[in-house]
Design a protein around this motif. Structure first.
Motif, PDB file in Angstrom:
ATOM      1  N   PRO A 159       1.297  -1.601  -0.149  1.00 18.04           N
ATOM      2  CA  PRO A 159       0.437  -0.004   0.054  1.00 18.04           C
ATOM      3  C   PRO A 159       1.121   1.518  -0.166  1.00 18.04           C
ATOM      4  N   VAL A 160       1.733   1.437   0.567  1.00 20.55           N
ATOM      5  CA  VAL A 160       2.875   2.896   0.387  1.00 20.55           C
ATOM      6  C   VAL A 160       3.481   2.709  -0.760  1.00 20.55           C
ATOM      7  N   GLU A 161       3.882   1.431  -1.377  1.00 25.45           N
ATOM      8  CA  GLU A 161       4.302   1.532  -1.876  1.00 25.45           C
ATOM      9  C   GLU A 161       3.735   2.274  -3.512  1.00 25.45           C
TER      10      GLU A 161
ATOM     11  N   ALA B 152       0.870   3.934  -2.702  1.00 21.82           N
ATOM     12  CA  ALA B 152       0.759   5.619  -2.603  1.00 21.82           C
ATOM     13  C   ALA B 152       1.971   6.026  -2.875  1.00 21.82           C
ATOM     14  N   ARG B 153       3.161   5.761  -3.089  1.00 25.75           N
ATOM     15  CA  ARG B 153       4.076   6.370  -3.476  1.00 25.75           C
ATOM     16  C   ARG B 153       4.483   6.358  -4.988  1.00 25.75           C
TER      17      ARG B 153
ATOM     18  N   TYR C 152      -3.077   3.702  -0.668  1.00 24.91           N
ATOM     19  CA  TYR C 152      -2.211   3.482   1.108  1.00 24.91           C
ATOM     20  C   TYR C 152      -3.498   3.391   2.144  1.00 24.91           C
ATOM     21  N   GLU C 153      -4.491   3.150   1.705  1.00 24.09           N
ATOM     22  CA  GLU C 153      -5.973   2.755   2.784  1.00 24.09           C
ATOM     23  C   GLU C 153      -6.238   2.290   2.915  1.00 24.09           C
TER      24      GLU C 153
ATOM     25  N   CYS D  53     -10.526   6.739   7.602  1.00 16.63           N
ATOM     26  CA  CYS D  53     -10.016   6.173   6.334  1.00 16.63           C
ATOM     27  C   CYS D  53     -11.371   7.480   5.729  1.00 16.63           C
TER      28      CYS D  53
ATOM     29  N   SER E  58     -12.058   5.151  -0.083  1.00 14.24           N
ATOM     30  CA  SER E  58     -10.753   3.664   0.790  1.00 14.24           C
ATOM     31  C   SER E  58     -11.991   2.595   1.118  1.00 14.24           C
TER      32      SER E  58
END
Length: 401
Positions: free
Chosen positions: A274-276, A278-279, A296-297, A316, A320
């Motif tokens: 999720p972090v990857e 969003a990035r 991300y969420e 959230c 999401s």
């Protein structure tokens, strides 16, 4: 230039010429002749050509003519309720001229109500809306038939795979293609009188990320429509659903397709997606803020659990929470290495059992109603697409969150 494109181009040119010159004028007759000639050539290859103009897309038979996306004349046909154009057999020059005259009248607003009546006469040309809502269908069924198109969605899956490959190899996120896939999925959803949920399943279960992305986009748009969200919001939710697992392109394939339980280290890598995702979106597209937030969420629970772990407890985004419901449902409905796909009612029971803790209860209620009210069509893909996660994060028996 393909034959349908030649015909459509000449059709637009004929209508433009008819707006400038009266009946019988040589320029007008030449333009009609040219369009009629292209129609005859087209019908030599396809005796009963069928064309749809829907939501900025032009669909010929089962193929979306992507080079005609946002074609001016396609939008103009839609504006006067000509979403469907079918040639059912031999078409004469006079008959074709009459069809063009009717459409030209609609476009000029001179006689908006005559085309439907004229179609009641014997003709091999049918045109009008794809579906008629709130009308007395007994009186118009003879003139306006609901169009049924069987979509394989193979092109969409190939495009999603190409998008993932582009992100992985070049770092580029093809935004235009993402929107094109969502538009195409929307067309497939609305190709019959009722709204369909065209969902994909694989013949082989070891690779499914692309089909899952397509399914989550379809389910998310279906749920958003059932909640009466505005059309632009529905489309934005569809793009977010399509890209929700984009971060998995950063996961090594040996982890992504591992058939057994993850080690703690492998699980940490998986749960970083999720972090990857969003990035990736934030770094490449400033027009996709909602998609980045959803990426991300979408694994964060209503009670604050899940992942990534939040430093401070907060709610959230609504999108999401919506995509989360659709994501889990499709994962449960998909064959995995260690279990068969769950039946729809069992997957819905799983969502309902966790409503209020993991899932937004209002969205679960709306989603359940949508699934029961609408036609869920599972289309089997004959070949695998790209790598997918081997361990189902949502299986009730797995206990993994």
């Amino acid at each position: 230039m393909s034959d349908p494109t030649r015909f459509l181009t000449s059709l637009g040119q004929a209508l433009a010429t008819m707006s400038l010159y009266p009946g019988g004028h040589p320029a007008r007759e030449r333009a009609v002749d040219a369009a009629f000639e292209q129609l005859q050539r087209l019908m030599e290859e396809e005796p009963k050509p069928r064309i749809l103009f829907i939501d900025g897309e032009v669909v010929y038979q089962r193929q979306v003519l992507r080079h005609l996306t946002d074609w001016e004349w396609g939008s103009r046909f839609e504006d006067v309720a000509v979403q469907r154009l079918e040639f059912l057999g031999d078409v004469g020059r006079e008959e074709f001229d009459g069809f063009l005259s009717d459409v030209a009248e609609r476009l000029s607003l001179e006689s908006a109500g005559t085309a439907l009546a004229r179609q009641m006469t014997q003709t091999n040309i049918r045109y009008g809306p794809v579906q008629v809502r709130g009308a007395d269908t007994e009186h118009i069924a003879e003139a306006v038939a609901t169009v049924t198109i069987a979509y394989s969605l193979e092109d969409e899956v190939k495009t999603i795979q190409w998008m993932h490959d582009e992100v992985q190899t070049t770092g580029n996120l093809p935004l235009r293609e993402a929107h094109a896939v969502v538009r195409s999925l929307s067309i497939a959803m609305h190709s019959q009188g009722e709204i369909l949920l065209p969902l994909l399943e694989l013949k082989q279960f070891d690779q499914y990320t692309t089909t899952h992305s397509s399914n989550v986009a379809v389910l998310s748009m279906g749920l958003a429509e059932s909640l009466d969200l505005a059309s632009d919001h529905v489309r934005a939710v569809g793009v977010a659903g399509l890209l929700h697992d984009l971060g998995k392109v950063r996961i090594p394939k040996e982890i992504l397709v591992k058939p057994g339980k993850f080690t703690d280290e492998e699980r940490a890598v998986m749960q970083a997606h999720p972090v990857e995702g969003a990035r990736i979106i934030f770094e490449r597209e400033n027009q996709l803020d909602l998609a980045a937030v959803v990426a991300y969420e979408h694994h964060i629970r209503l009670d604050g659990g899940g992942y990534p772990e939040l430093r401070f407890r907060r709610d959230c985004h609504y999108a999401s929470r919506l995509v989360h419901v659709c994501d889990v449902y499709d994962a449960l409905r998909t064959d995995r290495p260690y279990r068969d796909a769950l039946p729809s009612e069992q997957a819905l029971d799983y969502l309902q059992g966790r409503a209020g803790s993991e899932f937004d209860p209002g969205l679960v209620t709306s989603f359940t109603k949508m699934i029961r009210d609408r036609s869920e069509q599972r289309l089997r893909m004959e070949e695998p697409t790209v790598g997918g996660d081997a361990v189902d994060e949502f299986a009730p028996e797995s206990g993994s969150e």
